[in-house]
Write an enzyme that holds these catalytic residues in place. Structure first.
Site, short mmCIF file in Angstrom:
data_model
loop_
_atom_site.label_atom_id
_atom_site.label_comp_id
_atom_site.label_asym_id
_atom_site.label_seq_id
_atom_site.Cartn_x
_atom_site.Cartn_y
_atom_site.Cartn_z
N SER A 13 -55.99 29.50 -24.74
CA SER A 13 -55.34 29.38 -23.44
C SER A 13 -55.16 30.75 -22.80
CB SER A 13 -53.98 28.70 -23.58
OG SER A 13 -53.04 29.57 -24.19
N LYS A 81 -41.79 30.17 -31.02
CA LYS A 81 -41.14 28.85 -30.90
C LYS A 81 -42.06 27.73 -31.39
CE LYS A 81 -42.35 27.82 -26.06
NZ LYS A 81 -41.82 27.45 -24.74
N ARG A 129 -36.04 19.10 -25.14
CA ARG A 129 -34.89 20.02 -25.03
C ARG A 129 -34.55 20.29 -23.57
NH1 ARG A 129 -34.91 25.06 -23.42
NH2 ARG A 129 -37.17 25.15 -23.56
N ARG A 130 -35.58 20.60 -22.78
CA ARG A 130 -35.33 20.86 -21.37
C ARG A 130 -34.85 19.60 -20.67
NH1 ARG A 130 -40.84 24.23 -21.19
NH2 ARG A 130 -40.03 26.33 -21.56
N ARG A 151 -48.04 17.64 -19.63
CA ARG A 151 -48.74 18.55 -20.54
C ARG A 151 -49.60 19.47 -19.69
NH1 ARG A 151 -50.30 17.58 -25.73
NH2 ARG A 151 -50.92 19.74 -25.58
N GLY A 152 -50.25 20.42 -20.36
CA GLY A 152 -51.20 21.28 -19.67
C GLY A 152 -50.79 22.73 -19.67
N ASN A 153 -51.72 23.60 -19.25
CA ASN A 153 -51.45 25.03 -19.20
C ASN A 153 -50.61 25.37 -17.96
OD1 ASN A 153 -53.24 25.07 -17.02
ND2 ASN A 153 -54.99 25.63 -18.30
N THR A 156 -52.08 24.22 -14.63
CA THR A 156 -51.97 22.77 -14.45
C THR A 156 -50.56 22.38 -14.04
OG1 THR A 156 -53.73 22.34 -16.05
CG2 THR A 156 -52.22 20.53 -15.59
N ARG A 157 -49.58 22.94 -14.73
CA ARG A 157 -48.20 22.56 -14.48
C ARG A 157 -47.72 22.99 -13.10
NH1 ARG A 157 -45.02 22.32 -20.16
NH2 ARG A 157 -46.79 21.82 -21.48
N CYS A 244 -39.96 21.71 -33.79
CA CYS A 244 -39.96 22.43 -32.51
C CYS A 244 -40.10 21.51 -31.31
CB CYS A 244 -41.04 23.50 -32.50
SG CYS A 244 -42.72 22.88 -32.72
#
Length: 319
Positions: A13, A81, A129-130, A151-153, A156-157, A244
């Site tokens: 990535s 993380k 968590r968020r 999902r995604g990099n 993408t987000r 995680c």
């Protein structure tokens, strides 16, 4: 005779390549040796399922660790993380470099902040968590938002916001900074509102444990304050028996009087993803003088959180 280049294993990535490139530069300066990046695809990169569904724990690191153990790469860089809390046989955590900003960042349309999002705003995140903390914040501030699993990099987000599909997304501030896109954040979320993931903003450098010379060479990149803080956070996560992808936030701060550090404060949170229930506690102790001290602080806070019902909340983390 010139020493061969060290082979650094990294995910493909843009973010992973950026942070691995920064570590490679630091290793070159510290050792005088050339470093070449070896791109490795992990299961977490290829699966289109949400992290909570595929287990989360270790999905981004297993392939890198296998390459290390097979001798295909000499060391690897992970986002801390993403690293399982249990040590991996045959591998050493040689260094935890100085931590980047651990906070979460909001990227919203029209420059909006969290408390100014419109009624019914759709906020994207792949993290239970968020979700838990964003929904709890909304409940306590009279806001109505919908958290949407994505999902995604990074591209993408953020693209979901640019296209108008979502009103905002939440990402790690450290990741945005490492790829030079921190200016796209419309708000850095205060840790009093949203605690980051244990180890967020920190990197982990792993190598074979039996290569003492390489362990020693990489250890010069270690930041003892960062290692102490993330050790306490990850100890909390381990003692909660959570992975995680669980809805657990934690942050350890080293506090002082301006002249010297005098204590460590560890904050932790566990919640249901709808934000209806949170267990949020903190604990303060002396600055750890050993790895064991940091571990003990995390375990102590985990014990208090479990006594308040944290275990039952983690059982409701499915998306």
């Amino acid at each position: 005779m010139t020493e061969r280049a060290l082979r650094l294993g990294t995910r493909r990535s843009k973010l992973a390549m950026a942070q691995s490139g920064q570590v490679a530069d630091a290793v070159r300066r510290a050792t005088g040796r050339e470093v070449e990046l070896v791109e490795i695809t992990t299961y977490g990169d290829t699966s289109r399922e949400h992290l909570a569904q595929i287990g989360g724990t270790g999905v981004f690191v297993a392939a890198l660790r296998e390459a290390l153990l097979r001798g295909e790469v000499d060391f690897a860089v992970h986002s801390l993380k993403d690293l399982p809390t249990a040590p991996h046989e045959g591998l050493a955590l040689a260094a935890v470099p100085r931590r980047e900003d651990p906070r979460d960042a909001l990227v919203a349309r029209d420059g909006l902040t969290l408390d100014r999002l419109p009624d019914g705003a759709r906020v994207g995140t792949g993290s239970p968590r968020r979700m838990a903390q964003l929904n709890a914040y909304a409940r306590s501030h009279g806001l109505r938002i919908e958290t949407v699993p994505i999902r995604g990099n990074v591209d993408t987000r953020i693209g979901y916001v640019r296209s108008g599909e979502l009103d905002a997304v939440v990402l790690a501030a450290a990741g945005l900074r490492r790829i030079g896109r921190s200016g796209e954040a419309t708000e850095l979320l205060p840790v009093d509102s949203v605690l980051p993931a244990p180890g967020q903003g920190a990197l982990a450098i792993e190598c074979p444990a039996d290569d003492a010379a390489l362990v020693a060479a990489l250890s010069v990149l270690d930041d003892p304050h960062t290692r102490a803080a993330v050790s306490a956070e990850r100890s909390l996560l381990a003692a909660l028996e959570a992975g995680c992808s669980a809805p657990v936030g934690a942050l350890a701060d080293l506090l002082g009087d301006g002249r010297e550090l005098t204590e460590m404060r560890l904050r932790g949170v566990v919640g249901t993803t709808d934000g209806s229930t949170l267990v949020q506690l903190s604990i303060t102790g002396p600055v750890p003088t050993s790895h064991g001290d940091a571990i003990a602080l995390g375990r102590e806070l985990a014990s208090e959180m479990l006594a308040k019902g944290a275990a039952g909340l983690m059982g409701e983390r499915a998306l």
